[in-house]
Design a protein around this motif. Structure first.
Motif, short mmCIF file in Angstrom:
data_model
loop_
_atom_site.label_atom_id
_atom_site.label_comp_id
_atom_site.label_asym_id
_atom_site.label_seq_id
_atom_site.Cartn_x
_atom_site.Cartn_y
_atom_site.Cartn_z
N VAL A 40 10.30 31.68 -14.52
CA VAL A 40 10.23 31.25 -15.92
C VAL A 40 10.26 29.73 -16.01
O VAL A 40 9.49 29.11 -16.76
N ALA A 41 11.16 29.11 -15.23
CA ALA A 41 11.28 27.64 -15.27
C ALA A 41 9.96 26.98 -14.86
O ALA A 41 9.51 26.02 -15.50
N LEU A 42 9.35 27.49 -13.81
CA LEU A 42 8.07 26.94 -13.36
C LEU A 42 6.98 27.16 -14.40
O LEU A 42 6.21 26.24 -14.74
N ARG A 43 6.90 28.36 -14.91
CA ARG A 43 5.84 28.69 -15.87
C ARG A 43 5.93 27.81 -17.11
O ARG A 43 4.94 27.22 -17.55
N LEU A 183 15.45 24.38 -21.78
CA LEU A 183 16.48 25.41 -21.81
C LEU A 183 16.49 26.28 -20.56
O LEU A 183 17.55 26.78 -20.15
N THR A 184 15.33 26.48 -19.94
CA THR A 184 15.24 27.45 -18.84
C THR A 184 15.28 26.82 -17.45
O THR A 184 15.65 27.50 -16.48
N VAL A 185 14.90 25.55 -17.31
CA VAL A 185 14.89 24.93 -15.99
C VAL A 185 16.27 24.97 -15.33
O VAL A 185 16.38 25.27 -14.13
N PRO A 186 17.38 24.69 -16.04
CA PRO A 186 18.69 24.79 -15.38
C PRO A 186 18.96 26.18 -14.80
O PRO A 186 19.57 26.30 -13.73
N CYS A 187 18.52 27.24 -15.49
CA CYS A 187 18.70 28.60 -14.97
C CYS A 187 17.95 28.78 -13.66
O CYS A 187 18.45 29.39 -12.71
N GLY A 188 16.72 28.23 -13.61
CA GLY A 188 15.94 28.33 -12.37
C GLY A 188 16.58 27.57 -11.23
O GLY A 188 16.59 28.02 -10.08
N LEU A 189 17.13 26.40 -11.53
CA LEU A 189 17.77 25.59 -10.49
C LEU A 189 19.03 26.27 -9.97
O LEU A 189 19.32 26.25 -8.77
N VAL A 190 19.80 26.88 -10.86
CA VAL A 190 21.01 27.59 -10.44
C VAL A 190 20.65 28.79 -9.58
O VAL A 190 21.31 29.08 -8.58
#
Length: 285
Positions: A40-43, A183-190
């Motif tokens: 999601v973060a990448l997309r 909003l979503t990039v931090p979730c992808g990094l975690v």
């Protein structure tokens, strides 16, 4: 040569095919990116980059308009809960349940008992998916993510009408997608620690997903809705679960059961019927 009015339904159908085959590629990206949140973060990051370069937006001057764009972007981020749903469910199932959001909006404006009957058909479809005790019953976590995505999709449709009415052009959409990425990039990094997010093969697939499932369908819908009544577009978009099921079969080798195909048919028919039988004044934004 077809007229603009004749081309408009083809634009909507092109949007439906693009977004669902993009979702199928996105499900394949989940493993490569390190998980659904990383995908999601990448997309969203790449879609935001494309839209920001293309639209070159400016921040709205009014505080209320800025808050509206933030709410719009938050709903876009919420719609992407379909990715953790797809990690647990077949693509066609996840997308069909996501359609419950727009269907709930259509049924919420029902004024006649015949219109409300479409809700019964939709519930029958959901029960076919989630009936407990039968072979191949679906995981509750996947169902929860898909239904949360459905709620966000309904909110997205309401907010998109307000944004379109108050803020012209494609700039607000670019800003909203950028906020969804924030909003979503931090979730992808975690989830992955960024270990795979910068790999060129992963980025190439993610860019294809971003273009197919965000940039192209948004652009086609924008062009079509200038020429096509909203209620007609809604009927055409109810084909999304069927296209999603076919995309999952062709690209992901996902074979749905007869009951699941019946459920897709029930919810797609309920969505088309709910939109088609609404009174004309309720069908307009």
């Amino acid at each position: 040569m077809p007229t603009d009015a004749a081309r408009a339904p083809m634009l909507i159908l092109g949007s439906v095919v693009s977004v669902q085959f993009g979702q199928a590629l996105g499900k394949g990206l989940i493993g490569e990116a390190g998980g659904p949140w990383s995908a999601v973060a990448l997309r969203l990051s790449l879609a935001a980059a494309v839209l920001l370069v293309w639209r070159r937006p400016r921040l709205p001057a009014a505080r209320g308009d800025r808050l509206l764009v933030l709410a719009f972007g938050t709903s876009i981020a919420g719609m992407n809960l379909v990715y953790p749903a797809m990690a647990r469910l077949p693509l066609g199932v996840a997308v069909t349940l996501q359609l419950m959001g727009p269907l709930a909006l259509a049924l919420g404006s029902a004024r006649r008992w015949r219109e409300a009957l479409w809700g019964v058909l939709a519930v029958a479809g959901v029960l076919l998916f989630a009936a407990p005790g039968r072979a191949g019953s679906l995981p509750l976590a996947g169902l929860a993510f898909a239904l949360a995505s459905a709620a966000s999709m309904g909110t997205y449709l309401l907010l998109s009408r307000r944004v379109g009415a108050r803020l012209p052009g494609g700039g607000p959409l670019a800003l909203a997608v950028a906020w969804a990425a924030v909003l979503t990039v931090p979730c992808g990094l975690v989830e992955d620690g960024g270990a795979r997010l910068g790999r060129p093969p992963v980025l190439a697939v993610a860019l294809g997903v971003a273009v197919l499932s965000s940039v192209v369908p948004y652009s086609l819908e924008l062009a079509a809705l200038r020429r096509l009544p909203v209620r007609v577009a809604g009927v055409l978009q109810s084909l999304e679960p069927v296209v999603a099921g076919l995309a999952g079969l062709l690209l992901l080798d996902e074979w749905l059961t007869a009951a699941q195909w019946a459920a897709i048919g029930c919810i797609a028919a309920a969505s088309a019927g709910a939109v088609a039988t609404r009174r004309p004044e309720a069908a307009q934004p």
